[in-house]
Design a protein around this motif. Structure first.
Motif, PDB file in Angstrom:
ATOM      1  N   LYS A  51      17.852  20.934 -54.386  1.00 12.46           N
ATOM      2  CA  LYS A  51      18.860  19.917 -54.702  1.00 12.46           C
ATOM      3  C   LYS A  51      18.643  18.661 -53.870  1.00 12.46           C
ATOM      4  O   LYS A  51      18.746  17.536 -54.377  1.00 12.46           O
ATOM      5  CB  LYS A  51      20.254  20.486 -54.446  1.00 12.46           C
ATOM      6  CG  LYS A  51      21.375  19.512 -54.739  1.00 12.46           C
ATOM      7  CD  LYS A  51      22.731  20.140 -54.450  1.00 12.46           C
ATOM      8  CE  LYS A  51      23.866  19.139 -54.700  1.00 12.46           C
ATOM      9  NZ  LYS A  51      25.185  19.742 -54.382  1.00 12.46           N
ATOM     10  N   LYS A  52      18.304  18.839 -52.593  1.00 14.31           N
ATOM     11  CA  LYS A  52      18.054  17.693 -51.715  1.00 14.31           C
ATOM     12  C   LYS A  52      16.835  16.913 -52.168  1.00 14.31           C
ATOM     13  O   LYS A  52      16.831  15.671 -52.164  1.00 14.31           O
ATOM     14  CB  LYS A  52      17.867  18.183 -50.275  1.00 14.31           C
ATOM     15  CG  LYS A  52      17.769  17.081 -49.249  1.00 14.31           C
ATOM     16  CD  LYS A  52      19.062  16.311 -49.105  1.00 14.31           C
ATOM     17  CE  LYS A  52      18.984  15.290 -48.013  1.00 14.31           C
ATOM     18  NZ  LYS A  52      20.241  14.515 -47.864  1.00 14.31           N
ATOM     19  N   GLU A  53      15.779  17.611 -52.570  1.00 15.14           N
ATOM     20  CA  GLU A  53      14.575  16.928 -53.039  1.00 15.14           C
ATOM     21  C   GLU A  53      14.851  16.138 -54.311  1.00 15.14           C
ATOM     22  O   GLU A  53      14.315  15.038 -54.496  1.00 15.14           O
ATOM     23  CB  GLU A  53      13.466  17.957 -53.284  1.00 15.14           C
ATOM     24  CG  GLU A  53      12.900  18.562 -52.004  1.00 15.14           C
ATOM     25  CD  GLU A  53      11.838  19.600 -52.275  1.00 15.14           C
ATOM     26  OE1 GLU A  53      11.667  19.971 -53.458  1.00 15.14           O
ATOM     27  OE2 GLU A  53      11.192  20.054 -51.321  1.00 15.14           O
ATOM     28  N   ARG A  54      15.684  16.693 -55.201  1.00 13.61           N
ATOM     29  CA  ARG A  54      16.042  15.972 -56.421  1.00 13.61           C
ATOM     30  C   ARG A  54      16.822  14.706 -56.083  1.00 13.61           C
ATOM     31  O   ARG A  54      16.597  13.646 -56.686  1.00 13.61           O
ATOM     32  CB  ARG A  54      16.861  16.887 -57.322  1.00 13.61           C
ATOM     33  CG  ARG A  54      17.424  16.216 -58.571  1.00 13.61           C
ATOM     34  CD  ARG A  54      16.316  15.609 -59.430  1.00 13.61           C
ATOM     35  NE  ARG A  54      15.424  16.628 -59.952  1.00 13.61           N
ATOM     36  CZ  ARG A  54      14.310  16.335 -60.612  1.00 13.61           C
ATOM     37  NH1 ARG A  54      13.943  15.080 -60.796  1.00 13.61           N
ATOM     38  NH2 ARG A  54      13.518  17.306 -61.056  1.00 13.61           N
ATOM     39  N   GLU A  55      17.723  14.783 -55.109  1.00 14.24           N
ATOM     40  CA  GLU A  55      18.470  13.599 -54.678  1.00 14.24           C
ATOM     41  C   GLU A  55      17.530  12.532 -54.116  1.00 14.24           C
ATOM     42  O   GLU A  55      17.714  11.336 -54.370  1.00 14.24           O
ATOM     43  CB  GLU A  55      19.513  13.989 -53.633  1.00 14.24           C
ATOM     44  CG  GLU A  55      20.651  14.836 -54.177  1.00 14.24           C
ATOM     45  CD  GLU A  55      21.576  15.322 -53.073  1.00 14.24           C
ATOM     46  OE1 GLU A  55      21.233  15.112 -51.885  1.00 14.24           O
ATOM     47  OE2 GLU A  55      22.617  15.916 -53.401  1.00 14.24           O
ATOM     48  N   GLN A  56      16.524  12.961 -53.358  1.00 13.96           N
ATOM     49  CA  GLN A  56      15.568  12.014 -52.782  1.00 13.96           C
ATOM     50  C   GLN A  56      14.731  11.349 -53.868  1.00 13.96           C
ATOM     51  O   GLN A  56      14.408  10.156 -53.776  1.00 13.96           O
ATOM     52  CB  GLN A  56      14.667  12.725 -51.771  1.00 13.96           C
ATOM     53  CG  GLN A  56      15.373  13.183 -50.512  1.00 13.96           C
ATOM     54  CD  GLN A  56      15.949  12.023 -49.729  1.00 13.96           C
ATOM     55  OE1 GLN A  56      15.365  10.949 -49.640  1.00 13.96           O
ATOM     56  NE2 GLN A  56      17.133  12.229 -49.162  1.00 13.96           N
ATOM     57  N   ASN A  59      15.724  10.769 -56.970  1.00 13.14           N
ATOM     58  CA  ASN A  59      16.615   9.805 -57.627  1.00 13.14           C
ATOM     59  C   ASN A  59      16.772   8.548 -56.777  1.00 13.14           C
ATOM     60  O   ASN A  59      16.808   7.426 -57.305  1.00 13.14           O
ATOM     61  CB  ASN A  59      17.980  10.439 -57.886  1.00 13.14           C
ATOM     62  CG  ASN A  59      17.923  11.519 -58.946  1.00 13.14           C
ATOM     63  OD1 ASN A  59      17.070  11.483 -59.830  1.00 13.14           O
ATOM     64  ND2 ASN A  59      18.807  12.489 -58.863  1.00 13.14           N
ATOM     65  N   PHE A  60      16.860   8.745 -55.466  1.00 14.06           N
ATOM     66  CA  PHE A  60      16.976   7.590 -54.557  1.00 14.06           C
ATOM     67  C   PHE A  60      15.711   6.741 -54.601  1.00 14.06           C
ATOM     68  O   PHE A  60      15.775   5.505 -54.613  1.00 14.06           O
ATOM     69  CB  PHE A  60      17.233   8.083 -53.131  1.00 14.06           C
ATOM     70  CG  PHE A  60      17.302   6.983 -52.112  1.00 14.06           C
ATOM     71  CD1 PHE A  60      18.431   6.186 -51.989  1.00 14.06           C
ATOM     72  CD2 PHE A  60      16.223   6.738 -51.262  1.00 14.06           C
ATOM     73  CE1 PHE A  60      18.486   5.163 -51.051  1.00 14.06           C
ATOM     74  CE2 PHE A  60      16.267   5.726 -50.324  1.00 14.06           C
ATOM     75  CZ  PHE A  60      17.407   4.938 -50.213  1.00 14.06           C
TER      76      PHE A  60
END
Length: 317
Positions: free
Chosen positions: A121-126, A128-129
């Motif tokens: 989930k954190k990698e997906r957020e990164q 998107n950022f």
């Protein structure tokens, strides 16, 4: 009596003490709340210690913590008993591997793959950022003269962003499984619901990818250096960046190469070497130009220098 009317205790009831909440009307003016702890271990025959209930009393029976916990992890690959395992609070990776019967004779623990949903989930957020950062930079560039020197269109950028966002997210956490299984508690990790640990079969191959003429995997040789494996891959292309070569270890960690000598790539530490399961990555040289373009660039610089000297000479004369 009230507990009996409610059907008695459930399996997860904490039969120790309960909480009674009672509302009182003080001086017929306002309501106050009184909380009373009740010892549930009192025998009903001891009437003197029991509490008579009043209207609007509320009894809370607490439940045992983590009584019905359903957190589980998955163990795959070269263990004796692969499958899903329900875990206890604060259970560690070494504990679950032991419950799975340990490793088989074909296991390659250096190449263990550990993935976690929260990291995914954190990698997906990164990602998107990063996509939003690229769009913001493009919008800022379009408002300045930078756009004149930037040949990539907005459509091409959006296509690149779409490819970036559609890439697979693994959520890998780098673990040192040999240290963990040797009993080093500082390397062990507490498991979370949804964790997956996969133990592959042993491989004695070294892979070379990137800017080489024939990428592939080769049988590891004890005495071989990075240069030797690159030669097995038919050598670097003209776009390869020798100074930026790096190694992806079997456990997912990355080691950067150091170019101590002009022609031989070595690691910064003598204990480091190419191991089974490693991948040698030859990145592209971002400043690469074809010989023709390089010649044109050099010629243009020389021409401009001569023109400037001529102009300067005419001013002096």
């Amino acid at each position: 009596d009230l507990i009996d009317l409610a059907g008695g205790y459930t399996d997860d009831a904490l039969v120790d003490k309960a909480e009674l909440r009672r509302l009182r009307l003080n001086n017929n003016e306002f309501i106050t709340t009184q909380l009373i702890d009740i010892d549930l271990k009192i025998k009903p025959s001891n009437r003197d210690t029991l509490i008579d209930l009043a209207s609007r009393d509320n009894i809370k029976i607490r439940s045992i913590k983590d009584w019905d916990i359903r957190d589980k992890v998955t163990v795959k690959g070269e263990v004796s008993y692969p499958g899903d395992y329900l875990i206890s609070p604060n259970e560690t990776l070494s504990s679950v591997i032991s419950r799975a019967g340990g490793f088989t004779n074909e296991s390659f623990i250096d190449g263990a793959l550990f993935t976690r949903e929260s990291i995914k989930k954190k990698e997906r957020e990164q990602l998107n950022f990063l996509a939003e950062t690229i769009r913001r930079d493009q919008a800022s560039r379009s408002m300045t003269k930078e756009s004149e020197d930037f040949s990539i269109s907005s459509q091409e950028i959006e296509e690149s962003i779409a490819a970036l966002l559609s890439s697979e997210i693994i959520g890998r956490l780098i673990v040192d499984l040999p240290r963990i299984m040797s009993g080093d508690s500082s390397a062990d990790i507490v498991l979370q619901d949804g964790d997956i640990i996969e133990i592959p079969k042993y491989t004695n191959a070294v892979t070379v990818v990137g800017e080489v003429r024939r990428a592939g995997s080769f049988v590891r040789q004890e005495s071989f250096s990075v240069d030797d494996y690159i030669e097995l891959a038919a050598g670097m292309t003209s776009r390869g960046n020798k100074k930026e070569i790096y190694i992806i270890r079997a456990n997912g960690s990355v080691d950067k190469m150091s170019n101590h000598r002009e022609r031989l790539l070595t690691f910064s530490s003598s204990k480091d070497k190419i191991l089974a399961g490693d991948t040698i990555v030859v990145p592209i040289k971002s400043s690469y130009q074809t010989p023709l373009n390089a010649y044109r660039t050099i010629s243009q610089v020389i021409f401009q220098s001569i023109a400037s000297m001529a102009a300067f000479s005419s001013i002096l004369n």
